[in-house]
Design a protein around this motif. Sequence first.
Motif, short mmCIF file in Angstrom:
data_model
loop_
_atom_site.label_atom_id
_atom_site.label_comp_id
_atom_site.label_asym_id
_atom_site.label_seq_id
_atom_site.Cartn_x
_atom_site.Cartn_y
_atom_site.Cartn_z
N GLU A 43 1.05 -1.12 0.11
CA GLU A 43 -0.07 -0.09 -0.05
C GLU A 43 0.89 1.21 -0.04
O GLU A 43 0.78 2.16 -0.66
CB GLU A 43 -1.07 -0.01 1.17
CG GLU A 43 -2.08 0.94 1.28
CD GLU A 43 -2.94 0.80 0.09
OE1 GLU A 43 -3.53 1.71 -0.34
OE2 GLU A 43 -3.32 -0.39 -0.31
N ASP A 44 1.78 1.30 0.87
CA ASP A 44 2.90 2.44 0.99
C ASP A 44 3.74 2.67 -0.42
O ASP A 44 3.45 3.75 -0.95
CB ASP A 44 3.85 2.13 2.01
CG ASP A 44 4.82 3.39 2.31
OD1 ASP A 44 4.14 4.56 2.08
OD2 ASP A 44 5.77 3.14 2.42
N TYR A 46 3.16 1.18 -3.37
CA TYR A 46 2.19 1.41 -4.54
C TYR A 46 1.86 2.83 -4.73
O TYR A 46 1.71 3.75 -5.71
CB TYR A 46 1.18 0.76 -4.56
CG TYR A 46 0.37 0.34 -5.91
CD1 TYR A 46 1.01 -0.51 -6.92
CD2 TYR A 46 -0.78 1.13 -6.30
CE1 TYR A 46 0.52 -0.59 -8.21
CE2 TYR A 46 -1.60 1.01 -7.36
CZ TYR A 46 -0.84 0.23 -8.22
OH TYR A 46 -1.41 0.16 -9.82
N SER A 47 1.25 3.56 -3.40
CA SER A 47 0.78 5.05 -2.97
C SER A 47 1.80 6.01 -3.80
O SER A 47 1.69 7.06 -4.28
CB SER A 47 0.31 5.13 -1.93
OG SER A 47 1.54 5.25 -0.97
N LYS A 48 3.40 5.52 -3.47
CA LYS A 48 4.57 6.23 -3.90
C LYS A 48 4.87 6.29 -5.56
O LYS A 48 6.05 6.63 -5.78
CB LYS A 48 5.48 6.31 -2.91
CG LYS A 48 5.25 6.56 -1.59
CD LYS A 48 6.33 6.45 -0.50
CE LYS A 48 5.98 6.70 0.93
NZ LYS A 48 6.85 6.24 1.76
N LYS A 77 -2.20 -5.05 -7.29
CA LYS A 77 -1.13 -3.93 -7.27
C LYS A 77 0.21 -4.35 -7.46
O LYS A 77 1.09 -3.98 -8.19
CB LYS A 77 -1.12 -3.06 -5.82
CG LYS A 77 -2.27 -2.21 -5.75
CD LYS A 77 -2.77 -1.75 -4.24
CE LYS A 77 -3.72 -0.69 -4.28
NZ LYS A 77 -3.99 -0.44 -2.73
#
Length: 241
Positions: A43-44, A46-48, A77
């Motif tokens: 999550e971290d 991929y968001s970046k 993802k």
Amino acid sequence: LIKREKFGEAFDNFNILLTRFPNGKYRKEAEKHLLLSVDGLIEDFYSKKDYLAVSEVYFNSDRKILFGNGNFDMLFKIGSSLKKIGLSGQATGLFDEMIKVFNEDKRINKLLLAMAKMDYDKRFYKGARKRLEQLLGRSSDLDKKTAVTARELLGDVCYKEGLFKEAVGFYSEVLSPLKGVNDSLAIRKKYADSLSGMGLHSAAYVNYKRVLKNCEDVGQKCSTPLIMGSYTGWGDCLYSE
């Protein structure tokens, strides 16, 4: 560590535990928490848009654990990240495995579309067509946006294969006002290309002209290749006539 959102350290520690104590009594609990740490990392990263880091987490994880209990979004993802860093073969394998695991999930439509796009990019037109036809066959589960994208991509596949009449059919479906889809200039240009491929130069000419007329509107933002390609197509039609 997980409660403090130190997912990287948690991931490393649970990996060590599972490696050193493969038959320990806390194995199931460790697998569950390993997945929580993986989910947090994915999550971290991929968001970046750090797709390389996402892929690294995947290659350092146990596939059996990931596919045994991993959730759809996390795996999607990972597959998308593999594709973005150029490992489309690995992405296809992961998506294929996901289809087996989530066969009844409506979200596999996203997988089929993503895989068809990868096949198209690799010029595997037969494979892309097969996946798109399978996708459109799931009409009861298909949302409008996915269906439109699939038909447009099928038009692209047909055009590449020289099946211009079929391409015209798919593009016209997408452009049809009955479908409630806005007149996309990029799609109309491809529609005109296909008409020209069929030898219907007068009809193609009208559509190229329509694209260019709309591109002149102040509110429209048309790319240079779209404008140049339309002028070229228009000129070819005039020359052929």
